[in-house]
Design a protein around this motif. Structure first.
Motif, PDB file in Angstrom:
ATOM      1  N   SER A  31       0.818  -1.209   0.000  1.00 60.38           N
ATOM      2  CA  SER A  31       0.000   0.000   0.000  1.00 60.38           C
ATOM      3  C   SER A  31       0.853   1.261   0.000  1.00 60.38           C
ATOM      4  O   SER A  31       0.382   2.326  -0.402  1.00 60.38           O
ATOM      5  CB  SER A  31      -0.902   0.016   1.241  1.00 60.38           C
ATOM      6  OG  SER A  31      -1.753  -1.100   1.265  1.00 60.38           O
ATOM      7  N   PHE A  32       2.089   1.140   0.468  1.00 53.14           N
ATOM      8  CA  PHE A  32       2.934   2.317   0.643  1.00 53.14           C
ATOM      9  C   PHE A  32       3.831   2.592  -0.567  1.00 53.14           C
ATOM     10  O   PHE A  32       4.639   3.505  -0.540  1.00 53.14           O
ATOM     11  CB  PHE A  32       3.798   2.151   1.891  1.00 53.14           C
ATOM     12  CG  PHE A  32       3.003   1.957   3.145  1.00 53.14           C
ATOM     13  CD1 PHE A  32       2.110   2.923   3.579  1.00 53.14           C
ATOM     14  CD2 PHE A  32       3.118   0.798   3.886  1.00 53.14           C
ATOM     15  CE1 PHE A  32       1.362   2.750   4.732  1.00 53.14           C
ATOM     16  CE2 PHE A  32       2.377   0.612   5.045  1.00 53.14           C
ATOM     17  CZ  PHE A  32       1.497   1.591   5.473  1.00 53.14           C
ATOM     18  N   HIS A  33       3.698   1.781  -1.611  1.00 56.96           N
ATOM     19  CA  HIS A  33       4.572   1.970  -2.773  1.00 56.96           C
ATOM     20  C   HIS A  33       3.779   1.940  -4.070  1.00 56.96           C
ATOM     21  O   HIS A  33       4.280   1.500  -5.109  1.00 56.96           O
ATOM     22  CB  HIS A  33       5.665   0.893  -2.785  1.00 56.96           C
ATOM     23  CG  HIS A  33       6.590   0.974  -1.609  1.00 56.96           C
ATOM     24  ND1 HIS A  33       6.259   0.453  -0.377  1.00 56.96           N
ATOM     25  CD2 HIS A  33       7.819   1.540  -1.467  1.00 56.96           C
ATOM     26  CE1 HIS A  33       7.254   0.692   0.470  1.00 56.96           C
ATOM     27  NE2 HIS A  33       8.200   1.347  -0.159  1.00 56.96           N
ATOM     28  N   LEU A  34       2.533   2.415  -4.020  1.00 59.34           N
ATOM     29  CA  LEU A  34       1.709   2.503  -5.217  1.00 59.34           C
ATOM     30  C   LEU A  34       1.894   3.874  -5.857  1.00 59.34           C
ATOM     31  O   LEU A  34       1.518   4.900  -5.286  1.00 59.34           O
ATOM     32  CB  LEU A  34       0.231   2.285  -4.867  1.00 59.34           C
ATOM     33  CG  LEU A  34      -0.184   0.850  -4.524  1.00 59.34           C
ATOM     34  CD1 LEU A  34      -1.637   0.810  -4.067  1.00 59.34           C
ATOM     35  CD2 LEU A  34       0.012  -0.067  -5.727  1.00 59.34           C
ATOM     36  N   THR A  35       2.495   3.888  -7.022  1.00 57.17           N
ATOM     37  CA  THR A  35       2.731   5.122  -7.761  1.00 57.17           C
ATOM     38  C   THR A  35       2.378   4.883  -9.231  1.00 57.17           C
ATOM     39  O   THR A  35       2.302   3.726  -9.678  1.00 57.17           O
ATOM     40  CB  THR A  35       4.207   5.556  -7.669  1.00 57.17           C
ATOM     41  OG1 THR A  35       5.017   4.552  -8.317  1.00 57.17           O
ATOM     42  CG2 THR A  35       4.645   5.715  -6.217  1.00 57.17           C
ATOM     43  N   PRO A  36       2.185   5.954 -10.014  1.00 62.45           N
ATOM     44  CA  PRO A  36       1.945   5.755 -11.448  1.00 62.45           C
ATOM     45  C   PRO A  36       3.046   4.946 -12.121  1.00 62.45           C
ATOM     46  O   PRO A  36       2.790   4.181 -13.043  1.00 62.45           O
ATOM     47  CB  PRO A  36       1.878   7.179 -11.987  1.00 62.45           C
ATOM     48  CG  PRO A  36       1.415   8.007 -10.828  1.00 62.45           C
ATOM     49  CD  PRO A  36       2.056   7.374  -9.628  1.00 62.45           C
TER      50      PRO A  36
END
Length: 444
Positions: A181-186
Motif C-alpha cells: 500500500s505504501f509503494h503505489l505510484t503511477p
C-alpha cells in the motif's frame, strides 16, 4: 508462537492448514441455518465453557471472581452475562498479560492503536485465527468467492521497503499476492498490473483507502481488472470509494467489521444486510448518551480460548439498521453503519500517498495514548502519553524503525512525550491526523 517478521504469511499458512478447519466449516453451516432461539442456545453453551476456563486460569478473572463473590457457574445465559464487568481499552493497556489463559508461546501477539489512539496488545490462538478465516470464507461464499480463493492483498505490506523492483510478493502456498500500500505510484502500476493479471485472483482484499488508490491509478490508465469480489475492512469507506472499486474491478464490494481485539464481527450479505456474526461472539449495544439513536458496540468473543475477553467496550458506535429483517433469511441480527476507524491519508517526502498511516504506531507498547501527525509531506510527529510499562528508548527506536520500514527512507520524525494529547471538539482522539498544509507532488 508470535512469528517475527513474516507474521502475515506464516499466520495465513497456519490458519489454512489447521486440522479442525473442516469441522469449523461444518459447524458454521449449522449456525447459518439455525433459528434465533437455537443461536442463543449455542452461544450460551460456549459462554459457560469460556467463563469457567477464564475463572480458573486467567489471573485477571480469577482475581475478579474471587473479589466480587460471583460464582462462575452462575453465568449460564445471555442475560447472566451482565453480571460480569465491562472491560475498557485501558484494561488491555495496563494488564494485557493477566488475561492470558494459555502460555504466550502458544499464541501470537496483535497490536493496535485502534480508533482511540490507545495502543493495546492482545493475543490469539492458531485455532482462533483458523476459525476467523472460516467465518470470513463463509461470508465470501455468499458472493461466489470459493474457499481457498486467490486474493490480492493490500494491507500495508511493509515487505516492499526491503526489496527493489515491483512492490509485490507472492505468499508461498498461501494463494495470496501482497501489494504494498505504501509503494503505489503511477510508475509502479504497470508492473503491479502485470503481476495481478498473471496471478488471476478471485478477489482483491484490504483497506478501502489502499484498494481505492490502486483503482484510481488503474482508472487513470484506462485499465480494469475483473474479479469476483472486492473485500474491505479496517476503515470506514466512503460511497465514492465503493463506487470506484466496484467499477474498476467489475465486482461487488463485500465489507466486514472487526477489531484487533477480535471481540465481535459483522459483515454484508448478498442481499445488502449488514449482519452480526453470532458464532464469532456475543454482541451487546450500549446506548450512547446525547446522540440520535446510536449505540456503542460491546463484544464477548466465543472463539479465542487463550485470551478471553468478556463485555469488551470497543469504543466504536453503530446506528440503527434500515430494516428489522433481511431477505437473505438468516437469523443473524442486523446493525446499521459503524462509526469506526477514519484516518487522514499522509504523503511521503517523495510525494507517495501513505494510506492508514497509524500502522506506524500500532505496536508501540507501553503508551497509554499515541498519535502520529503529518506536519508537512515527509515530516511527522509522534505524540505519546506514557503508560505504566513505558520504555522511552525502546519505544523511540521502534517508532523510527517502523517509520523507515513502512514509509520508506528520507522522512523526518520528531517524538514528543505529553501528559495528554489534545482532543478535537468531538472528544474522540484520532490516531493519525494531517495538520500541515498539503503539498502537490511532482507527479501533479
Amino acid at each position: 508462537m508470535a512469528p517475527p517478521g513474516s507474521l502475515h504469511s506464516l499466520e495465513h499458512r497456519i490458519r489454512r492448514a489447521h486440522p479442525l478447519r473442516p469441522a469449523m466449516r461444518h459447524s458454521l453451516a449449522g449456525w447459518e441455518r439455525a433459528s434465533a432461539a437455537e443461536i442463543a442456545r449455542r452461544q450460551e453453551r460456549r459462554l459457560r465453557w469460556l467463563v469457567r476456563l477464564a475463572a480458573a486460569r486467567s489471573p485477571f478473572y480469577r482475581e475478579w471472581f474471587g473479589r466480587s463473590g460471583v460464582d462462575p457457574r452462575s453465568i449460564r445465559t445471555l442475560h447472566d452475562l451482565r453480571l460480569l464487568p465491562l472491560l475498557q481499552r485501558s484494561d488491555l493497556v495496563e494488564r494485557p498479560e493477566d488475561f492470558r489463559v494459555y502460555p504466550r508461546r502458544l499464541m501470537w501477539a496483535a497490536h493496535s492503536s485502534g480508533t482511540s489512539g490507545m495502543a493495546i496488545t492482545t493475543y490469539r490462538t492458531p485455532g482462533s485465527s483458523a476459525f476467523e478465516l472460516s467465518i470470513l470464507e463463509r461470508q465470501w461464499s455468499w458472493f461466489g468467492v470459493p474457499a481457498g480463493s486467490r486474493r490480492v492483498i493490500l494491507r500495508g505490506s511493509d515487505f516492499a521497503a526491503d526489496q527493489t523492483g515491483v512492490p509485490v510478493k507472492l505468499v508461498p502456498g498461501g494463494r495470496q499476492l501482497l501489494v504494498s500500500s505504501f509503494h503505489l505510484t503511477p510508475e509502479s502500476v504497470p508492473a503491479v498490473l502485470d503481476a495481478i493479471r498473471t496471478f488471476r485472483p478471485h478477489a482483491v482484499e484490504g483497506w478501502p483507502s489502499s484498494i481505492a488508490l490502486l483503482a484510481a491509478l488503474l482508472r487513470d490508465r484506462g485499465e480494469a481488472v475483473s474479479v469476483r469480489a472486492v473485500i474491505t475492512s479496517s476503515e470506514v469507506m466512503s460511497p465514492g470509494q465503493r463506487e470506484l472499486m466496484s467499477e474498476v474491478f467489475a465486482a461487488p464490494v463485500i465489507d466486514h467489521y472487526g477489531q484487533t481485539e477480535r471481540v465481535m464481527m459483522a459483515g454484508e450479505c448478498n442481499e445488502g444486510g449488514f449482519h452480526v456474526f453470532p458464532d464469532y461472539g456475543i454482541t451487546e449495544l450500549l446506548p450512547v448518551e446525547g446522540t440520535q439513536p446510536q449505540w456503542e458496540i460491546v463484544g464477548t468473543p466465543l472463539h479465542n480460548w487463550g485470551f478471553p475477553l468478556f463485555r469488551y467496550r470497543t469504543g466504536d458506535q453503530v446506528g440503527p439498521a434500515a430494516n428489522d429483517s433481511c431477505t437473505c433469511g438468516r437469523a443473524f441480527d442486523l446493525i446499521g453503519p459503524v462509526d469506526g476507524r477514519i484516518e487522514d491519508a499522509f504523503t511521503a517526502a517523495d510525494g507517495r500517498p501513505l494510506p492508514l498511516p497509524a500502522t506506524v504506531i500500532d505496536d508501540l507498547a507501553g503508551a497509554r495514548e499515541v498519535q502520529i501527525a503529518q506536519l508537512a509531506p515527509g515530516r511527522f510527529e509522534i505524540r505519546i502519553v506514557p503508560g505504566a510499562r513505558y520504555d522511552a528508548d525502546a519505544t523511540e527506536a521502534r517508532a523510527r524503525r517502523n517509520l523507515d520500514r513502512l514509509f520508506g527512507p528520507g522522512q523526518e520524525l520528531r517524538i514528543r512525550t505529553l501528559t495528554a494529547i489534545p482532543r478535537p471538539p468531538s472528544g474522540k482522539l484520532k490516531p493519525a491526523v494531517v495538520e500541515g498544509p498539503p503539498r502537490r507532488s511532482a507527479r501533479g
